[in-house]
Design a protein around this motif. Structure first.
Motif, short mmCIF file in Angstrom:
data_model
loop_
_atom_site.label_atom_id
_atom_site.label_comp_id
_atom_site.label_asym_id
_atom_site.label_seq_id
_atom_site.Cartn_x
_atom_site.Cartn_y
_atom_site.Cartn_z
N PHE A 85 28.50 4.87 58.43
CA PHE A 85 27.28 4.37 59.06
C PHE A 85 26.13 5.36 58.82
N ILE A 117 21.93 5.86 65.71
CA ILE A 117 23.15 5.06 65.79
C ILE A 117 23.71 5.13 67.21
N GLY A 141 26.92 -2.29 62.78
CA GLY A 141 28.18 -1.71 62.32
C GLY A 141 29.39 -2.30 63.03
N PRO A 195 27.93 -0.36 58.08
CA PRO A 195 27.15 -1.42 58.71
C PRO A 195 26.60 -2.43 57.71
#
Ligand code: OGA
Ligand code: MN
Length: 394
Positions: free
Chosen positions: A33, A230, A257, A265
């Motif tokens: 990610f 994130i 994700g 993701p």
């Protein structure tokens, strides 16, 4: 002997296979990610956006399918009063591999986005709501952010270096999210705006969640160089209700994700008026906003942000007309900005903070996500928040 050799060979093969698997896990473990996040956050040279799903295009992607909506839950008249198109005209999509995720491509009637933008810039930052500026400034200074900023937006040419409006990064509504403890509490609460509650309730009902109660809101104000780290939104005590997200202004890249940081993701554009719903298995997925697409130069505003058509009957509903003067300020602001509203139901039916905290419901943690990078900083240049991570709005 033969058997022995074969078994030794297979052992070697197996160990090679294990090593390969470990390598691939390590690669994933090295945070796929974050890699993708960095890819889209890069400025020079600008990233290649060709893999980003664009729901505004007719055939967006082979993973995209038409989502089913509950047409009966919002009549045409009620939709009109809420500033929304008739549900039969909504373009709503699902994404393969993400059950419970829904993307509604701008369901707003022409003219009504202006109202929500004005609310986000003029109304919602007002007390008793809480904003990032309150973390650093005395209440007397954060009163009337709009009034203290608009002169600069109305003047042509030279502008103040940074108005309060331009320093605004987040506003919380309803149960005020506490960035330090990553929790909500019964004590830190103000009334949730009735207009936004009604809008959220209408849209979630169409998506199959009648009875949704908007109890907490986080509004994010992105400048052209902002990003949102994130994270997972898990501070809410009841995760059976959807998370609702609205975008206004400049286009952003949204990354969706998996349940683990390692899961790579999927990237999609989120444009002005778009609504995302994260529910069911998608409610607790990692997500982030690595960049705005327009950065760094001002882009003309999309047509969907224009005024209502002249022949539109004045709405006696939720959405009021925005004055030309107010829209002048909002539209200048949006030339280099994006505003996002995320709406949450915090408690399940009959649930209380006390019962949940006592552990009866088995909620071991109430964190928004250890990697939430939203800070309380007032200046967009600051890289770190007080709690060691920078809200995005890096
Ligand atoms: C959030 C969030 C996404 C966006 O506020 O929790 O994920 O599109 N926002 O800005
Ligand atoms: Mn989020």
């Amino acid at each position: 002997m033969y058997v022995h050799v074969v078994s030794r060979q297979s052992k070697v093969e197996r160990s090679i296979m294990v090593a390969k698997m470990a390598a691939s896990i390590a690669e994933r473990g090295e945070d796929a990610f974050r890699k993708v996040f960095k890819f889209y956050k890069r400025r020079k040279p600008p990233p290649d956006f060709s893999e980003v799903i664009d729901f505004s295009k007719k055939s967006a992607n082979e993973l995209v399918f038409a989502a089913e909506l509950d047409h009966d839950s919002l009549g045409e008249e009620a939709a009109y009063r809420a500033g929304l198109r008739p549900v039969k005209d909504w373009r709503a999509f699902g994404l393969q591999g993400y059950p419970g995720f829904m993307f509604i491509s701008n369901p707003f009637l022409p003219g009504s986005q202006q109202y929500w933008v004005k609310q986000c810039l003029k109304t919602y930052p007002q007390k008793p709501n809480v904003c990032n500026l309150d973390m650093h400034m005395p209440p007397t200074e954060t009163v009337d952010i709009w009034g203290k900023s608009i002169d600069s937006f109305q003047k042509k040419g030279t502008r103040d270096p940074k108005t309060l409006l331009e320093k605004l990064r987040w506003v919380t509504l309803g149960y005020h999210y506490n960035w330090d403890t990553k929790t909500y509490s019964a004590e830190q609460r103000s009334p949730f705006p009735a207009d936004l509650h009604a809008l959220s309730r209408s849209i979630t009902a169409v998506c199959g969640f009648p009875g949704f109660a908007a109890e907490a809101g986080i509004l994010n104000y992105y400048r052209s160089d902002s990003s949102l780290g994130i994270h997972v939104d898990e501070a809410e005590l009841d995760h059976t209700w959807p998370l609702l997200s609205f975008s206004f202004g400049q286009t952003a890249v949204f990354l969706l994700g998996g349940t683990k940081r390692q899961d790579p993701p999927t990237a999609m554009f989120t444009r002005s008026g778009d609504v995302m719903v994260m529910s069911g298995p998608s409610r607790l997925l990692y997500h982030a906003v690595p960049c705005l697409v327009s950065a760094p130069t001002a882009q003309p505003l999309p047509l969907c942000l224009g005024p209502p058509p002249a022949d539109r009957a004045p709405a006696d509903g939720l959405v009021q007309a925005v004055t030309e003067g107010d829209w002048e300020v909002c539209s200048r602001y949006l030339l280099t900005s994006r505003v996002n509203m995320t709406i949450r139901q915090v408690l399940g039916p009959g649930q209380t903070f006390e019962a949940a905290h006592s552990g009866a419901a088995g909620h071991a943690k109430f964190r928004r996500g250890y990697d939430d990078e939203r800070s309380a900083e007032a200046t967009p240049n600051s890289k770190k928040s007080r709690s060691g991570a920078g809200h995005q709005l890096h």
